[in-house]
Design a protein around this motif. Structure first.
Motif, PDB file in Angstrom:
ATOM      1  N   TRP A   1      40.108  63.850  63.209  1.00 41.86           N
ATOM      2  CA  TRP A   1      38.696  63.497  63.353  1.00 41.86           C
ATOM      3  C   TRP A   1      37.780  64.454  62.601  1.00 41.86           C
ATOM      4  O   TRP A   1      36.689  64.069  62.173  1.00 41.86           O
TER       5      TRP A   1
ATOM      6  N   ARG B   1      29.051  60.961  52.972  1.00 43.83           N
ATOM      7  CA  ARG B   1      28.299  59.747  52.635  1.00 43.83           C
ATOM      8  C   ARG B   1      27.069  59.570  53.530  1.00 43.83           C
ATOM      9  O   ARG B   1      26.657  58.447  53.833  1.00 43.83           O
TER      10      ARG B   1
ATOM     11  N   GLY C   1      32.648  51.397  66.641  1.00 40.90           N
ATOM     12  CA  GLY C   1      33.619  52.113  65.824  1.00 40.90           C
ATOM     13  C   GLY C   1      32.983  53.335  65.195  1.00 40.90           C
ATOM     14  O   GLY C   1      33.078  53.580  63.995  1.00 40.90           O
ATOM     15  N   CYS C   2      32.345  54.133  66.033  1.00 40.45           N
ATOM     16  CA  CYS C   2      31.523  55.256  65.540  1.00 40.45           C
ATOM     17  C   CYS C   2      32.351  56.424  65.022  1.00 40.45           C
ATOM     18  O   CYS C   2      31.839  57.258  64.289  1.00 40.45           O
TER      19      CYS C   2
ATOM     20  N   ARG D   1      37.233  52.929  70.330  1.00 36.06           N
ATOM     21  CA  ARG D   1      38.384  52.754  71.227  1.00 36.06           C
ATOM     22  C   ARG D   1      39.210  54.031  71.353  1.00 36.06           C
ATOM     23  O   ARG D   1      40.105  54.101  72.182  1.00 36.06           O
TER      24      ARG D   1
ATOM     25  N   GLY E   1      35.520  51.948  74.300  1.00 37.63           N
ATOM     26  CA  GLY E   1      35.654  50.496  74.431  1.00 37.63           C
ATOM     27  C   GLY E   1      36.198  49.894  73.154  1.00 37.63           C
ATOM     28  O   GLY E   1      36.178  50.519  72.100  1.00 37.63           O
TER      29      GLY E   1
ATOM     30  N   HIS F   1      39.945  47.753  60.436  1.00 40.46           N
ATOM     31  CA  HIS F   1      40.864  48.445  61.358  1.00 40.46           C
ATOM     32  C   HIS F   1      41.142  47.615  62.618  1.00 40.46           C
ATOM     33  O   HIS F   1      42.007  47.960  63.403  1.00 40.46           O
ATOM     34  N   VAL F   2      40.360  46.566  62.815  1.00 39.17           N
ATOM     35  CA  VAL F   2      40.423  45.805  64.063  1.00 39.17           C
ATOM     36  C   VAL F   2      41.530  44.756  63.980  1.00 39.17           C
ATOM     37  O   VAL F   2      41.733  44.145  62.935  1.00 39.17           O
TER      38      VAL F   2
HETATM   39  C1  LIG Z   1      37.242  54.364  59.296  1.00 37.44           C
HETATM   40  S1  LIG Z   1      36.582  54.823  60.861  1.00 37.44           S
HETATM   41  C2  LIG Z   1      34.854  54.523  60.543  1.00 37.44           C
HETATM   42  C3  LIG Z   1      33.986  55.377  61.429  1.00 37.44           C
HETATM   43  C4  LIG Z   1      32.472  55.170  61.243  1.00 37.44           C
HETATM   44  N1  LIG Z   1      32.064  53.823  61.582  1.00 37.44           N
HETATM   45  C5  LIG Z   1      32.002  55.513  59.852  1.00 37.44           C
HETATM   46  O1  LIG Z   1      31.149  54.816  59.313  1.00 37.44           O
HETATM   47  O2  LIG Z   1      32.469  56.509  59.307  1.00 37.44           O
HETATM   48  C6  LIG Z   1      37.001  53.445  61.903  1.00 37.44           C
HETATM   49  C7  LIG Z   1      36.646  53.695  63.343  1.00 37.44           C
HETATM   50  O3  LIG Z   1      36.725  52.454  64.049  1.00 37.44           O
HETATM   51  C8  LIG Z   1      37.399  52.662  65.269  1.00 37.44           C
HETATM   52  N2  LIG Z   1      37.993  51.394  65.687  1.00 37.44           N
HETATM   53  C9  LIG Z   1      38.976  50.702  65.061  1.00 37.44           C
HETATM   54  N3  LIG Z   1      39.253  49.583  65.722  1.00 37.44           N
HETATM   55  C10 LIG Z   1      38.441  49.551  66.807  1.00 37.44           C
HETATM   56  C11 LIG Z   1      38.257  48.647  67.864  1.00 37.44           C
HETATM   57  N4  LIG Z   1      38.998  47.513  67.970  1.00 37.44           N
HETATM   58  N5  LIG Z   1      37.333  48.915  68.793  1.00 37.44           N
HETATM   59  C12 LIG Z   1      36.575  50.058  68.726  1.00 37.44           C
HETATM   60  N6  LIG Z   1      36.707  50.969  67.741  1.00 37.44           N
HETATM   61  C13 LIG Z   1      37.626  50.720  66.778  1.00 37.44           C
HETATM   62  C14 LIG Z   1      38.420  53.746  64.957  1.00 37.44           C
HETATM   63  O4  LIG Z   1      38.880  54.387  66.136  1.00 37.44           O
HETATM   64  C15 LIG Z   1      37.605  54.651  64.044  1.00 37.44           C
HETATM   65  O5  LIG Z   1      36.887  55.604  64.763  1.00 37.44           O
END
Ligand SMILES: C[S@@+](CC[C@H](N)C(=O)[O-])C[C@H]1O[C@@H](n2cnc3c(N)ncnc32)[C@H](O)[C@@H]1O
Length: 202
Positions: A23, A33, A56-57, A80, A104, A127-128
């Motif tokens: 992380w 960015r 997805g923060c 999540r 969540g 990623h989902v």
């Molecule tokens: C590539 S990171 C992007 C983080 C951030 N949004 C950014 O702009 O840098 C993808 C994030 O989405 C989260 N994520 C992926 N699938 C998810 C889901 N189904 N529900 C919630 N979070 C999710 C991951 O845990 C990760 O923190």
């Protein structure tokens, strides 16, 4: 080995689930960015006092930037991965007080908003597991007229940055999911460096 081959071999390590994510490294990439987040804020037309939903923060650099933009409003930062939110709470710099971490899944969001809530889903849908379901879940979490910004990497780009081409989501595919969930796309924006954004609203 030529740099392009190295990049391809790095892609073998693409971690879709992000269970073992570093992380601190993700936070560093978010910081690099940071300028892009100002564009997200402008596209979402964020104003002081707005409450924002960020799905997805990750480790929270973007969340804090959003919170600074909407002060005294709040940012509900959903991920999540509890580890990502723990990083946000203990390591993120800046005003984290107005960032509310929520563990969540995007596919079954544990939050509901009564007032129009600008929503950001940046670099997450690829990623989902079931992005269509995630977009439906977003639709049922935010009231009509809430702007939704989806940001992804373009699969028709060169593949020099970001996730491997075969893990990316085409704008047309995201548009299909948005339309099925009742969203109309108001604009598609080329963000440069292989990234695009779709601004949508129901
Ligand atoms: C590539 S990171 C992007 C983080 C951030 N949004 C950014 O702009 O840098 C993808 C994030 O989405 C989260 N994520 C992926 N699938 C998810 C889901 N189904 N529900 C919630 N979070 C999710 C991951 O845990 C990760 O923190």
């Amino acid at each position: 080995m030529p740099a392009s081959l190295l990049a391809v071999s790095d892609h073998d390590d693409f971690d879709k689930e992000m269970h073992g994510a570093d992380w601190a490294a993700v936070y560093e990439r978010q910081a690099e960015r940071a300028d892009l987040v100002a564009r997200f804020c402008d596209l979402l037309e964020l104003e002081a006092g707005d409450h924002v939903l960020e799905i997805g923060c990750g480790p929270g650099h973007t969340s804090v930037q959003l919170a600074e933009r909407v002060a005294p409003g709040l940012v509900y930062a959903v991920d999540r991965q509890p580890d990502a939110l723990a990083y946000l709470q203990s390591e993120a710099e800046g005003d984290t007080d107005r960032v509310r971490p929520v563990v969540g899944d995007a596919e079954s969001l544990p939050v509901r908003f009564d007032e129009p809530t600008p929503t950001l889903v940046a670099f997450v849908l690829h990623h989902v597991d079931d992005p269509a379901r995630a977009v439906e879940s977003i639709a049922s979490s935010i009231p009509e007229s809430s702007p939704l910004l989806v940001v992804e990497y373009d699969p028709d780009a060169a593949g020099e940055v970001g996730p491997p081409l075969d893990h990316r989501l085409a704008p047309a595919k995201c548009r299909e999911w948005l339309s099925a969930a009742g969203f109309a796309v108001e604009s598609e924006v080329d963000l440069g460096e292989e990234k695009y954004a779709l601004l949508a609203r129901r």
